[in-house]
Design an enzyme around this catalytic site. Sequence first.
Site, short mmCIF file in Angstrom:
data_model
loop_
_atom_site.label_atom_id
_atom_site.label_comp_id
_atom_site.label_asym_id
_atom_site.label_seq_id
_atom_site.Cartn_x
_atom_site.Cartn_y
_atom_site.Cartn_z
CG ASP A 37 27.94 41.70 37.40
OD1 ASP A 37 28.66 42.36 38.18
OD2 ASP A 37 28.24 41.50 36.20
CG LEU A 38 27.47 43.87 43.72
CD1 LEU A 38 28.49 43.74 44.86
CD2 LEU A 38 26.21 44.59 44.24
CB ALA A 61 34.18 44.71 47.64
CB THR A 102 39.50 49.19 52.68
OG1 THR A 102 40.90 48.94 52.82
CG2 THR A 102 39.33 50.24 51.60
CE1 TYR A 126 39.25 46.87 47.65
CE2 TYR A 126 40.88 47.72 49.18
CZ TYR A 126 39.72 47.01 48.94
OH TYR A 126 39.04 46.44 49.99
CE LYS A 130 35.53 48.82 49.83
NZ LYS A 130 34.34 47.91 49.71
N1 LIG Z 1 40.03 41.43 51.91
C1 LIG Z 1 40.57 42.40 52.66
O1 LIG Z 1 41.73 42.33 53.08
C2 LIG Z 1 39.76 43.60 53.03
C3 LIG Z 1 40.36 44.62 53.79
C4 LIG Z 1 39.58 45.74 54.15
C5 LIG Z 1 38.28 45.82 53.75
N2 LIG Z 1 37.72 44.83 53.00
C6 LIG Z 1 36.34 44.99 52.56
O2 LIG Z 1 35.53 43.99 53.16
C7 LIG Z 1 34.46 43.64 52.29
C8 LIG Z 1 34.40 42.14 52.09
O3 LIG Z 1 35.65 41.74 51.54
P1 LIG Z 1 36.14 40.23 51.55
O4 LIG Z 1 37.48 40.20 52.19
O5 LIG Z 1 35.06 39.34 52.04
O6 LIG Z 1 36.37 40.08 49.99
P2 LIG Z 1 36.25 38.84 49.02
O7 LIG Z 1 36.52 37.57 49.75
O8 LIG Z 1 37.04 39.19 47.81
O9 LIG Z 1 34.70 38.86 48.68
C9 LIG Z 1 34.15 39.80 47.84
C10 LIG Z 1 33.04 39.10 47.08
O10 LIG Z 1 32.51 40.03 46.13
C11 LIG Z 1 32.35 39.35 44.93
N3 LIG Z 1 32.35 40.21 43.77
C12 LIG Z 1 33.39 40.72 43.07
N4 LIG Z 1 32.96 41.40 42.00
C13 LIG Z 1 31.61 41.30 42.02
C14 LIG Z 1 30.58 41.76 41.17
N5 LIG Z 1 30.85 42.45 40.05
N6 LIG Z 1 29.30 41.48 41.50
C15 LIG Z 1 29.01 40.74 42.59
N7 LIG Z 1 29.93 40.27 43.42
C16 LIG Z 1 31.22 40.55 43.14
C17 LIG Z 1 33.49 38.37 44.85
O11 LIG Z 1 33.18 37.36 43.94
P3 LIG Z 1 34.35 36.63 43.11
O12 LIG Z 1 35.08 35.81 44.13
O13 LIG Z 1 33.60 35.86 42.10
O14 LIG Z 1 35.21 37.72 42.55
C18 LIG Z 1 33.54 37.89 46.28
O15 LIG Z 1 32.69 36.79 46.49
C19 LIG Z 1 34.69 44.44 51.01
O16 LIG Z 1 33.93 45.60 51.05
C20 LIG Z 1 36.17 44.79 51.06
O17 LIG Z 1 36.45 45.95 50.34
C21 LIG Z 1 38.42 43.71 52.64
#
Ligand SMILES: NC(=O)c1ccc[n+]([C@@H]2O[C@H](COP(=O)([O-])OP(=O)(O)OC[C@H]3O[C@@H](n4cnc5c(N)ncnc54)[C@H](OP(=O)(O)O)[C@@H]3O)[C@@H](O)[C@H]2O)c1
Length: 290
Positions: A37-38, A61, A102, A126, A130
């Site tokens: 848990d981050l 994240a 992001t 958010y 970030k």
């Molecule tokens: N999604 C976008 O559009 C987007 C855009 C730009 C940048 N990014 C960046 O890209 C990276 C990956 O994002 P993604 O799209 O793969 O996001 P994602 O699908 O939401 O994955 C994030 C993961 O982090 C987990 N998480 C959340 N809270 C946590 C905690 N307290 N401890 C441990 N794990 C936790 C989530 O688990 P749960 O599912 O259980 O919550 C999920 O499995 C992140 O740094 C994000 O900021 C994403």
Amino acid sequence: MRPTILVTGAEGQIGFELVRLLAPHGDVIAANRARLDLAQADAIVAAVRGAKPALIVNAGAYTAVDRAESEVSVARAVNGRAPGILAEEAKRLGALLIHYSTDYVFDGARSTPYPEDAAPAPLNVYGETKLAGERAIAAVGGHALVFRTSWVYGLRGKNFLLTMRRLAAERDELSIVADQIGVPNWSHALAEATVRVVAAGLSVAVDRAGLYHLSATGRASWHEFAKAIVGDAARPRVVPITTAEYPTPARRPAYGVLATQRFEAAFGFALAEWRETLARCMASTKERAG
Ligand SMILES: NC(=O)c1ccc[n+]([C@@H]2O[C@H](COP(=O)([O-])OP(=O)(O)OC[C@H]3O[C@@H](n4cnc5c(N)ncnc54)[C@H](OP(=O)(O)O)[C@@H]3O)[C@@H](O)[C@H]2O)c1
């Protein structure tokens, strides 16, 4: 000797892909939220010290952009504080940290692609958290690659592609925001690019430590992205609307295209145009279904 690789957020869009694609390159510890848990600083320290990885990829994240407006402290802990702790622990071990950020660190006031050194000015919690995470990593001064990306979609999790597919099956008409411009990125393509960087050698990556924009090329509005997902069928109609017509708790930048030349110069390759990548993603769904 095979390096140990710790992947956080291992069940997220990028994390899930990373765990599979990194497997040939080391012993991967897939840390989902239940395992690490981050939001818990002590748990991060214990996990890294226990695993002693040569590489940490932080794909975890707090990504619920609207919910972050009301869950500020957990968003801060996960996005703002955890990356700094991971960076400190990586530094202690002489390990490399790869982290994602992001386009939402920017306010979207530009109309040409943002370079890495453009001044950040997030519009929402958010983006603020970030940015805090990026700064925490930089303050540690260890070996870290920070990849800013945008509009991540894929075949699992919560994302625009899956939402559009669901709504397309339910409705005759979709009203989609046409005045926010960005670049859609397939989680699998981002993971592939990350792995390509790792495969070139951790010492090469360490030499090139820093902040990079990692994104497909081209640009799109959400409306154009939706049309590309739904295709040319007569139903559903995809109707353009304005941001003002679709109010959300978090403000979003009107423009978030990231300039990727710095990444290309450092690592010698670019990601494909977003439509081409979307077509690959959609074709891979058909393969899985067929
Ligand atoms: N999604 C976008 O559009 C987007 C855009 C730009 C940048 N990014 C960046 O890209 C990276 C990956 O994002 P993604 O799209 O793969 O996001 P994602 O699908 O939401 O994955 C994030 C993961 O982090 C987990 N998480 C959340 N809270 C946590 C905690 N307290 N401890 C441990 N794990 C936790 C989530 O688990 P749960 O599912 O259980 O919550 C999920 O499995 C992140 O740094 C994000 O900021 C994403």
